[in-house]
Scaffold this motif. Structure first.
Motif, mmCIF file in Angstrom:
data_model
loop_
_atom_site.group_PDB
_atom_site.id
_atom_site.type_symbol
_atom_site.label_atom_id
_atom_site.label_comp_id
_atom_site.label_asym_id
_atom_site.label_seq_id
_atom_site.Cartn_x
_atom_site.Cartn_y
_atom_site.Cartn_z
ATOM 1 N N SER A 101 34.113 41.582 40.003
ATOM 2 C CA SER A 101 33.784 42.912 40.495
ATOM 3 C C SER A 101 32.270 43.059 40.587
ATOM 4 N N PRO A 102 31.733 43.475 41.738
ATOM 5 C CA PRO A 102 30.286 43.676 41.821
ATOM 6 C C PRO A 102 29.788 44.700 40.823
ATOM 7 N N ASP A 103 30.588 45.700 40.507
ATOM 8 C CA ASP A 103 30.198 46.718 39.536
ATOM 9 C C ASP A 103 30.323 46.195 38.108
ATOM 10 N N ALA A 142 21.338 43.798 38.786
ATOM 11 C CA ALA A 142 21.161 44.428 37.478
ATOM 12 C C ALA A 142 19.712 44.860 37.271
ATOM 13 N N ALA A 143 18.768 44.015 37.702
ATOM 14 C CA ALA A 143 17.348 44.365 37.555
ATOM 15 C C ALA A 143 17.000 45.609 38.361
ATOM 16 N N ALA A 144 17.725 45.829 39.462
ATOM 17 C CA ALA A 144 17.451 46.999 40.300
ATOM 18 C C ALA A 144 17.886 48.299 39.645
ATOM 19 N N ILE A 145 18.794 48.224 38.680
ATOM 20 C CA ILE A 145 19.299 49.448 38.045
ATOM 21 C C ILE A 145 18.866 49.583 36.596
ATOM 22 N N THR A 243 43.131 37.220 45.178
ATOM 23 C CA THR A 243 42.558 38.532 45.502
ATOM 24 C C THR A 243 41.406 38.899 44.565
ATOM 25 N N GLY A 244 40.940 37.939 43.770
ATOM 26 C CA GLY A 244 39.997 38.231 42.703
ATOM 27 C C GLY A 244 38.654 38.758 43.143
ATOM 28 N N CYS A 245 38.223 38.433 44.346
ATOM 29 C CA CYS A 245 36.892 38.842 44.817
ATOM 30 C C CYS A 245 36.964 39.832 45.973
ATOM 31 N N ILE A 246 38.112 40.500 46.137
ATOM 32 C CA ILE A 246 38.314 41.361 47.297
ATOM 33 C C ILE A 246 37.284 42.477 47.391
ATOM 34 N N SER A 247 36.839 43.025 46.270
ATOM 35 C CA SER A 247 35.928 44.167 46.331
ATOM 36 C C SER A 247 34.551 43.790 46.863
ATOM 37 N N PHE A 248 34.177 42.501 46.750
ATOM 38 C CA PHE A 248 32.896 42.074 47.310
ATOM 39 C C PHE A 248 32.875 42.194 48.832
#
Length: 331
Positions: A101-103, A142-145, A243-248
């Motif tokens: 998940s990107p998040d 992560a560095a951006a946030i 389907t593990g990377c679908i959100s990307f």
């Protein structure tokens, strides 16, 4: 808040144990309540508080592979380091297994900063990140946030959102190609729900076809041989859930990278198939930015993508050390 994980205590890394560092296991949790497993590396005979680095990657690897090698090498150079398994993979917690998940994976880096910040032997004002391969892009994200991060190194990075949405070399960057992917992935969701289990996508292809692209051969040489094989590595075995990377596919990362005020170094091999990710990420991070002065793009002549996984004669550890020590104001 930490779930009890089953951690392997014996040395089961793909690299040799250093006589210059101390090693132990640790766990910490992210803000989604997932418990993460880590290896802690600390320089021997060093007292007081230390600068620290959280290391993760490559995408689909485990902490016993490249990230542990980087963590141990940087501990030899005076940092307290952790190499951790992302949520849903390796020895870390999270269900279902083998999904990304990107998040949540950006949060994994921030959770590592949480953990390091409260250790008595860490200087909370001197924490850095190293992300390898797909975790290079996530480290920049992560560095951006996270304003607690003082320095970041993205080594042989992938932009996982871009490669999922646009394919390798942007060869599938069209609405029609993305629609085709969406249809296939959502059909797989239905099949998985109906079966009550998650189909796996497969790791690095095995056996290796003779006509495989050079970068696939490089992946095989690392993940499928004694050089880098590990039984918990997704790339070494059955891979992510299909389907593990679908959100990307629908959630770009590094959107505000040109607002990162802390120091960032992108390291890439000149001959890496993935080098365009690093070059473009550096361009996007420095273009129209007030904070470009502490950003660096380091291109390693002749190096391919996987050379920066474990080739200690090629990985620029001295340059990384100098960069991160300058980022945290250590001479």
């Amino acid at each position: 808040m930490n779930d009890e994980l089953i951690l392997t205590e014996e040395w089961d890394k793909t690299f040799k144990k250093s006589a210059e560092t101390l090693h132990k296991k640790a766990t910490f949790h992210n803000r989604y309540g997932i418990t993460l497993a880590a290896d802690v590396y600390k320089p021997k005979d060093v007292k007081g508080v230390l600068p620290a680095i959280a290391v993760c990657g490559p995408f689909g690897a485990v902490k016993e592979q490249a990230s542990g090698l980087y963590a141990q090498a940087m501990a030899e150079r005076g940092f307290l380091t952790i190499a951790f398994d992302p949520s849903f993979t390796g020895e870390s917690g999270g269900q279902p297994r083998y999904t990304a998940s990107p998040d949540i994976n950006t949060e994994d880096f921030q959770a590592a900063v949480d953990y390091l910040s409260v250790r008595e032997d860490v200087d909370a004002n001197r924490i850095c990140l190293i992300g390898i391969c797909g975790w290079g892009g996530l480290a920049i994200n992560a560095a951006a946030i996270d304003t607690r991060v003082k320095g970041t190194v993205a080594s042989t990075m992938y932009d996982m959102a871009r490669v999922n949405a646009c394919g390798y070399f942007d060869s599938e960057d069209s609405e029609e190609a993305r629609h085709k992917k969406r249809k296939a992935l959502n059909a797989q969701r239905t099949a998985d729900y109906n079966s009550g289990s998650y189909a796996r996508a497969g790791g690095v292809i095995d056996p290796l076809p003779e006509n495989a692209p050079l970068y696939v051969k490089d992946y095989y040489d690392y993940y499928k041989t004694s050089r880098g094989y590990h039984p918990r590595s997704l790339n070494s075995n059955e891979g992510w859930n299909a389907t593990g990377c679908i959100s990307f596919l629908n959630q770009p990362i590094m959107r505000y990278s040109n607002e990162i005020r802390s120091a960032v170094m992108i390291v890439h091999g000149e001959d890496a198939h993935s080098c365009y990710f690093g070059r473009d990420a550096y361009r996007d991070m420095t273009q129209n930015s007030k904070y470009a002065d502490n950003k660096t793009l380091l291109i390693i002549p002749g190096a391919v993508h996987t050379d920066l996984y474990d080739r200690t004669d090629i990985i620029p550890f001295d340059e990384i050390e100098r960069f991160l020590k300058e980022a945290v104001d250590i001479e």
